[in-house]
Design a protein around this motif. Structure first.
Motif, PDB file in Angstrom:
ATOM      1  N   GLN A   1     -22.179  24.213 -14.801  1.00 24.05           N
ATOM      2  CA  GLN A   1     -22.177  24.681 -16.188  1.00 24.05           C
ATOM      3  C   GLN A   1     -21.076  24.047 -17.012  1.00 24.05           C
ATOM      4  O   GLN A   1     -20.070  23.569 -16.486  1.00 24.05           O
ATOM      5  CB  GLN A   1     -22.008  26.196 -16.198  1.00 24.05           C
TER       6      GLN A   1
ATOM      7  N   GLN B   1      -3.864  48.548 -17.841  1.00 23.14           N
ATOM      8  CA  GLN B   1      -4.416  47.813 -18.981  1.00 23.14           C
ATOM      9  C   GLN B   1      -5.720  48.403 -19.493  1.00 23.14           C
ATOM     10  O   GLN B   1      -5.987  48.377 -20.693  1.00 23.14           O
ATOM     11  CB  GLN B   1      -4.658  46.347 -18.600  1.00 23.14           C
TER      12      GLN B   1
ATOM     13  N   ARG C   1      -3.096  37.114 -16.705  1.00 21.15           N
ATOM     14  CA  ARG C   1      -3.228  38.384 -15.972  1.00 21.15           C
ATOM     15  C   ARG C   1      -3.662  39.543 -16.865  1.00 21.15           C
ATOM     16  O   ARG C   1      -3.411  40.708 -16.550  1.00 21.15           O
ATOM     17  CB  ARG C   1      -1.943  38.718 -15.212  1.00 21.15           C
ATOM     18  N   ARG C   2      -4.337  39.220 -17.960  1.00 15.22           N
ATOM     19  CA  ARG C   2      -4.837  40.269 -18.834  1.00 15.22           C
ATOM     20  C   ARG C   2      -6.284  40.602 -18.500  1.00 15.22           C
ATOM     21  O   ARG C   2      -7.083  39.700 -18.201  1.00 15.22           O
ATOM     22  CB  ARG C   2      -4.809  39.796 -20.285  1.00 15.22           C
ATOM     23  N   TRP C   3      -6.600  41.859 -18.593  1.00 10.69           N
ATOM     24  CA  TRP C   3      -7.994  42.290 -18.528  1.00 10.69           C
ATOM     25  C   TRP C   3      -8.606  42.157 -19.914  1.00 10.69           C
ATOM     26  O   TRP C   3      -7.951  42.425 -20.918  1.00 10.69           O
ATOM     27  CB  TRP C   3      -8.084  43.734 -18.066  1.00 10.69           C
TER      28      TRP C   3
ATOM     29  N   HIS D   1     -25.981  33.279 -17.399  1.00 10.48           N
ATOM     30  CA  HIS D   1     -24.517  33.322 -17.269  1.00 10.48           C
ATOM     31  C   HIS D   1     -23.816  32.937 -18.559  1.00 10.48           C
ATOM     32  O   HIS D   1     -22.590  32.823 -18.585  1.00 10.48           O
ATOM     33  CB  HIS D   1     -24.019  32.432 -16.127  1.00 10.48           C
TER      34      HIS D   1
ATOM     35  N   GLU E   1      -7.240  51.629 -18.607  1.00  5.82           N
ATOM     36  CA  GLU E   1      -7.420  53.072 -18.778  1.00  5.82           C
ATOM     37  C   GLU E   1      -6.254  53.725 -19.499  1.00  5.82           C
ATOM     38  O   GLU E   1      -6.449  54.623 -20.297  1.00  5.82           O
ATOM     39  CB  GLU E   1      -7.626  53.751 -17.420  1.00  5.82           C
TER      40      GLU E   1
ATOM     41  N   ARG F   1     -16.181  43.571 -17.402  1.00  5.65           N
ATOM     42  CA  ARG F   1     -14.735  43.354 -17.449  1.00  5.65           C
ATOM     43  C   ARG F   1     -14.367  42.106 -16.658  1.00  5.65           C
ATOM     44  O   ARG F   1     -14.931  41.817 -15.609  1.00  5.65           O
ATOM     45  CB  ARG F   1     -14.014  44.551 -16.838  1.00  5.65           C
TER      46      ARG F   1
ATOM     47  N   VAL G   1     -16.795  51.842 -18.960  1.00  2.81           N
ATOM     48  CA  VAL G   1     -17.019  53.005 -18.098  1.00  2.81           C
ATOM     49  C   VAL G   1     -15.671  53.707 -18.018  1.00  2.81           C
ATOM     50  O   VAL G   1     -14.816  53.334 -17.226  1.00  2.81           O
ATOM     51  CB  VAL G   1     -17.494  52.589 -16.690  1.00  2.81           C
ATOM     52  N   ALA G   2     -15.482  54.684 -18.874  1.00  3.09           N
ATOM     53  CA  ALA G   2     -14.161  55.306 -18.979  1.00  3.09           C
ATOM     54  C   ALA G   2     -13.922  56.273 -17.826  1.00  3.09           C
ATOM     55  O   ALA G   2     -14.854  56.918 -17.342  1.00  3.09           O
ATOM     56  CB  ALA G   2     -14.039  56.040 -20.309  1.00  3.09           C
ATOM     57  N   TYR G   3     -12.663  56.357 -17.398  1.00  2.00           N
ATOM     58  CA  TYR G   3     -12.293  57.375 -16.413  1.00  2.00           C
ATOM     59  C   TYR G   3     -12.494  58.738 -17.065  1.00  2.00           C
ATOM     60  O   TYR G   3     -12.009  58.966 -18.175  1.00  2.00           O
ATOM     61  CB  TYR G   3     -10.837  57.168 -15.998  1.00  2.00           C
TER      62      TYR G   3
END
Ligand SMILES: [Zn+2]
Lengths: 93, 946
Positions: free
Chosen positions: B199, B691, A64-66, A76, B693, A56, A25-27
């Motif tokens: 799980q 990261q 700490r990476r997305w 799930h 955008e 995401r 979902v881009a800005y």
């Protein structure tokens, strides 16, 4: 507790991760050019499928990476993980 | 009278244990449970039922028992334990419960902990199937964990007196166990119940490590341990529970499951009574009848609901003087407490024909329910097995296999074969090669046939026919539920409460399902069983908390100056994980008097606080200014090096999420501050945008909150105090303007001093490395002594800022408040083409004139303090509900500077209402208040420059 395969760190327990909602979902390029309705779509509306869903995740207590993941919301099961900026892989549904 | 057999069982008869139950002093032996020791003393009545107060006894020998709830009083109070799972120890004091127990009022001194374990194959259950699975997997070289809830391995073999390969079965068990224990990479855990399956092979198990030692439990050893097991493959060998048949008067003490009576006999050397009627629908109870008869119990009759009794077993019974009544059922019992008589009649209900048999025990068997709880938790589908009258695993799972009687298989050799196969295939799936197949033992058991009659209940008095003995739920309750139109078992469970007690319906759930199916005229195969949920058996909160109690519950963060605050009597407030000084009471002061003093001293002379907890983020890179322009509502890229700007951050919805100052350290470097509680969230927010955008922006963000000690020095005398400790610094208003900063030395150490104010007073914020924080604080205290420098805490800080109408994000705001609502349009850039939240400001919703807006409230009576959170209404009399609420009080304090109380509030159309009188309901009265601007003190800002 589910294992989530971080594309940078490998499988880690889900407690290390933070959920970030629907992926891709881009800005908007120019928010001021959007109608109220178009802007509201961006701000408030997200998909809620029963089945594969690109979303995401942030490895907040790790690297700490997305990154992005395709998760089957019924089971799930994580069908794929991929780094931010990469295209969504083809997954079986 | 004793009901202990002269020989047999695994108890230590040479040692006597003394215990007290319901005030009676009794004895037992090591190896006993509280239940077996009670039965040995002839005690069947344990407690009473929760709703009806009917006496309750002991129905089963293990964790499936629905009735024997006790409260342990000593060594330490613990409620809701089962007498059948409490191992006896010397000095135990317990009493029976009427359904509910009592938590200890004092903290539990015992230690609880948790341990992580990783393995290739986890086997749950150390009965014949589980042992075979574990040994097969272990021989392949896999890392194996075997958990079992009992204090010794053997499972169902513990409750029988049978031979395997012409040796007592215990010898076979001991051999397997010895090999397991001597194999590297194998962990065997007794007294350990796998209670939750999650799980990806994650299993939680509770190990009771020292419960059984009672007063002798060593200090420093965790009493219970939660094992957090991550495994590649799982073999469930969880066994089967015998289920009863429901009949009128089936809840009396002395009525027990047949196999459980057999377990009490063979494992504990205890007879259930003197004279036992056996009521069964299958072969297995015959073994109990024969074993008990051979041990001296008078067994007058086996009542077999099947039209024909099994010929061979009937002959064996006849030889022992046991009458077998085929086609008959128990239709009722008598007894004021314990059962005294059983009424026996034909199943086909020939009217009037009924025999009464005197007895003190009724042993019941309605067949066997495979223990599928964990399989179901692992999302395995269940299938109804009509022959068995039970739900069994209905599919194969990739990582979970089921073996033994948990599959519905009741033949021992077949169970071992299943275990062996499951262990081998689990090992293969985990990447190992099975080696050295174990031979299958041959059993001498009389009763292996699974042919039984599925019978849920005997027709009779529905109100006296108990389905769930713990919940006092009867057949009548089930029929009331179906009669009310309920069809789903999940709904009926909640309506009747069947299966919601400590035992989670282990013996009652299947029967309830059967009665429902009969009542609705549907097939059980078409019914969806209720969902099994963790925990399988009760787990105490103390065990789940483990070491995370008291000080270790959550990390505690303290500032570099913290020891000084403690030494000077500060009371602390928790802000996130931080301990912040709240106020510094002097002798005889309460919160209000201390805060009035701190406020007055600060506004009239000089005060000082520890602001180190303020979030600080170092933002660096070529695009840092561009990035901050997008994050803040105001322009940051135009800020000159050496200057400071206040900034507001919004979400994309235009609602305020944080505020703080931004100082420009260099061309490509900013230091931004956040509210104390939001520091981590705002860093995450920045990282998320960078990261996901704007990865093309050259910006790096780092938290430096703990690197700096931050000391706001506040009040008209702050300039003099600073001048005394910062000789290099020109502190004049001309040289050191408001909203600028200088690097200098304070008390001899490098410092960055910012001229910002959160109180409206002349103020300086002194930042030094955390190492020097305490020394600089003390130097400032010394320098300010001649001015009566006053340390103040968060409460005074809140009052001082509220007098100036400065909002606190999270107190004045709640994610529905815009900068405009706060009266901060001045902080929203009109020049920037875009920033996060900007587009939302143009939405119709954001431009309604009746939005809630920040205003001040002055109670007409200046001594009235409004409670924070109070609602605000328009009229001096409450109309009929629903009452229109205009908003609520967000902050409220007495003020030294104003000489009265005041409040901040969010009020609908607040900015238009200035001057109006509104009303705040406080208890039974409506307090009149005058709406004012949010800034109440020094509106002209005359005090800012000193
Ligand atoms: Zn990672």
């Amino acid at each position: 507790m589910q294992l989530i395969p971080c594309p940078w760190c490998g499988p880690r327990e889900e407690a290390e991760f933070h959920y970030g909602g629907q992926a891709h979902v881009a800005y908007p390029e120019d928010p001021s050019a959007l109608t109220d309705e178009e802007w509201a779509q961006y701000v408030f509306f997200r998909e809620n499928p029963s089945g594969p869903f690109a979303e995401r995740w942030s490895h907040s207590a790790g690297c700490r990476r997305w990154f992005n993941a395709v998760r089957d919301t019924r089971s799930h099961d994580l069908l794929a993980v991929y780094r931010a900026g990469e295209p969504m892989p083809e997954v079986l549904s | 009278m004793t009901f202990r057999t002269p020989t047999g069982g695994t108890i230590d008869r040479n040692t006597l244990l003394h215990f007290t139950f319901n005030g009676r002093k009794l004895t037992g032996h090591p190896g006993d449970t509280l239940a077996s020791a009670l039965l040995a003393n002839g005690v069947h009545e344990v407690g009473s039922s929760v709703k009806l107060g009917r006496p309750r006894g002991i129905v089963a020998a293990g964790s499936e028992d629905p009735t024997s709830l006790v409260q342990v009083e000593e060594p330490f109070p613990e409620p809701m334990l089962l007498a059948t799972t409490v191992e006896l120890f010397d000095g135990l004091v317990a009493r029976g419960l009427a359904g509910q127990g009592r938590l200890a009022p004092e903290p539990d001194p015992a230690r609880y902990d948790a341990k992580h374990e990783h393995c290739d194959v986890l086997v749950v259950g150390a009965g014949p199937a589980g042992l075979a699975a574990a040994l097969t997997a272990a021989r392949s070289g896999a890392r194996v964990v075997l958990v079992d809830e009992q204090n010794q391995a053997g499972g169902a073999l513990l409750g029988v007196d049978e031979y395997l390969d012409d040796r007592p079965s215990a010898a076979w068990v001991a051999d397997v166990l010895a090999e397991l224990r001597s194999t590297a990479g194998v962990l065997v855990l007794e007294r350990t119940t796998a209670f939750g399956m999650y799980q990806d092979g994650f299993v939680l198990a509770l190990q009771k490590r020292t419960d059984h030692l009672g007063f002798a439990a060593p200090a420093g050893v965790a009493r219970q341990r939660v094992w957090r097991i991550r495994t590649r493959q799982i073999v469930l060998a969880t066994g089967a529970h015998e289920r009863p048949v429901v009949f009128a008067g089936n809840d009396r003490p002395g009525i027990m499951l047949a196999s459980s009576a057999r377990t009490f006999l063979h494992r504990y050397g205890v007879l259930p009574g003197s004279r036992a009627v056996v009521f069964t629908t299958n072969d297995s109870a015959y073994c109990a009848a024969i074993d008990l008869a051979e041990s001296g119990v008078d067994v007058p009759m086996i009542v077999d609901a099947r039209p024909e009794a099994p010929a061979r077993l009937a002959t064996e019974c006849a030889a022992r003087g046991i009458e077998v009544r085929a086609g008959h059922v128990v239709i009722g019992t008598e007894g004021a407490g314990r059962v005294t008589d059983a009424h026996v009649a034909p199943l086909d209900g020939v009217a009037g024909h009924c025999d009464t048999v005197v007895c003190d025990t009724v042993l019941v068997s309605g067949g066997w329910n495979p223990v599928v709880n964990l399989f179901s938790q692992a999302r395995g589908k269940l299938r109804y097995d009509a022959e068995l009258g039970a739900f069994v695993p209905g599919e194969e799972l990739e990582t979970v296999r089921v073996a033994g009687s948990a599959t519905g298989e009741l033949d021992l050799t077949a169970c071992v074969r299943q275990g062996r196969n499951a262990g081998a295939s689990a090992a293969i799936s985990a990447g190992f090669t099975p080696r050295g197949q174990m031979p299958l033992p041959v059993s001498d058991s009389r009763c292996t046939s699974r042919s039984g009659l599925v019978l849920w209940r005997v027709p009779g008095d529905d109100d006296a026919s108990f389905v769930d003995l713990q919940r006092d739920a009867t057949v009548a309750d089930v029929l009331r539920a179906t009669g009310a139109g309920l069809r789903s078992l999940e709904h009926i469970k909640r309506y009747t409460t069947i299966g919601t007690a400590h035992d989670q319906g282990k013996t009652s759930g299947m029967i309830a399902a059967g009665i429902v199916a009969e009542a609705l005229g549907v097939e059980l195969a078409d019914q969806r069983p209720t969902t099994f949920r963790p925990p399988y058996t009760a787990v105490s909160f103390a065990a789940l908390a483990g070491r995370d109690r008291g000080e270790l519950h959550d990390p505690v963060r303290v500032t570099a100056i913290h020891p000084w605050h403690v030494a000077h009597g500060a009371l602390f407030e928790d802000v996130g994980q931080w301990k912040r000084p709240w106020y510094y009471p002097q002798a005889g002061e309460d919160l209000h008097t201390a805060v009035l003093r701190e406020c007055k001293a600060t506004r009239e002379s000089v005060g000082m606080m520890d602001g180190s907890t303020l979030g600080k983020i170092d933002v660096q890179g070529r695009d840092a200014g561009k990035f901050l322009d997008m994050l803040y509502t105001n322009m940051m890229s135009t800020l000159k090096v050496g200057r400071i700007r206040y900034g507001v951050m919004c979400g994309v919805d235009g609602m305020v999420i944080d505020d703080g100052t931004v100082i420009r350290v260099g061309e490509e470097r900013y230091l931004v501050t956040t509210t104390t509680g939001n520091a981590a969230k705002i860093l995450d927010w920045m990282e998320e945008w960078l990261q996901t955008e704007w990865p093309h922006l050259d910006v790096h963000c780092t938290s430096v909150t703990e690197h700096w000690a931050t000391i706001p020095l506040v009040g008209p005398k702050s300039r003099d105090v600073l001048a005394a400790v910062a000789p290099d610094l020109d502190v004049s208003n001309e040289a050191f303007e408001f909203m600028t900063w200088h690097d200098t030395h304070v008390a001899g150490v490098p410092a960055r001093v910012c001229r910002i104010s959160f109180s409206g007073e002349l103020a300086y914020e002194i930042n030094v490395t955390a190492w020097h924080g305490l020394a600089v604080w003390e130097a400032l205290m010394a320098a300010g002594e001649q001015y009566g420098i006053t340390p103040y805490g968060t409460e005074t800080m809140h009052v001082l800022r509220a007098e100036k109408g400065y909002p606190i994000i999270g107190q004045e705001t709640d994610a529905t408040v815009t900068p405009q609502d706060l009266g901060m349009s001045w902080a929203v850039s009109k020049k920037k083409p875009d920033f996060i939240g900007k587009r939302s400001f143009a939405r119709a919703e954001n431009n309604r004139t009746d939005r809630k807006q920040l205003v001040g409230l002055l109670p007409v009576d200046p001594s009235v303090l409004l409670p924070e959170g109070s609602q605000i209404v328009e009229t001096d009399r409450l109309p009929e509900p629903p009452v229109r609420m205009l908003g609520h009080v967000t902050s409220s304090y007495p003020s030294a500077a104003l000489g009265r109380t005041f409040a901040l509030a969010l009020v609908r159309s607040g900015h238009e209402r200035i001057g109006e009188t509104l009303y705040v309901p406080v208890e039974d009265s409506l307090v009149p208040v005058t709406v004012t601007e949010s800034v109440l003190y020094d509106k002209e800002g005359a005090r800012r420059d000193g």
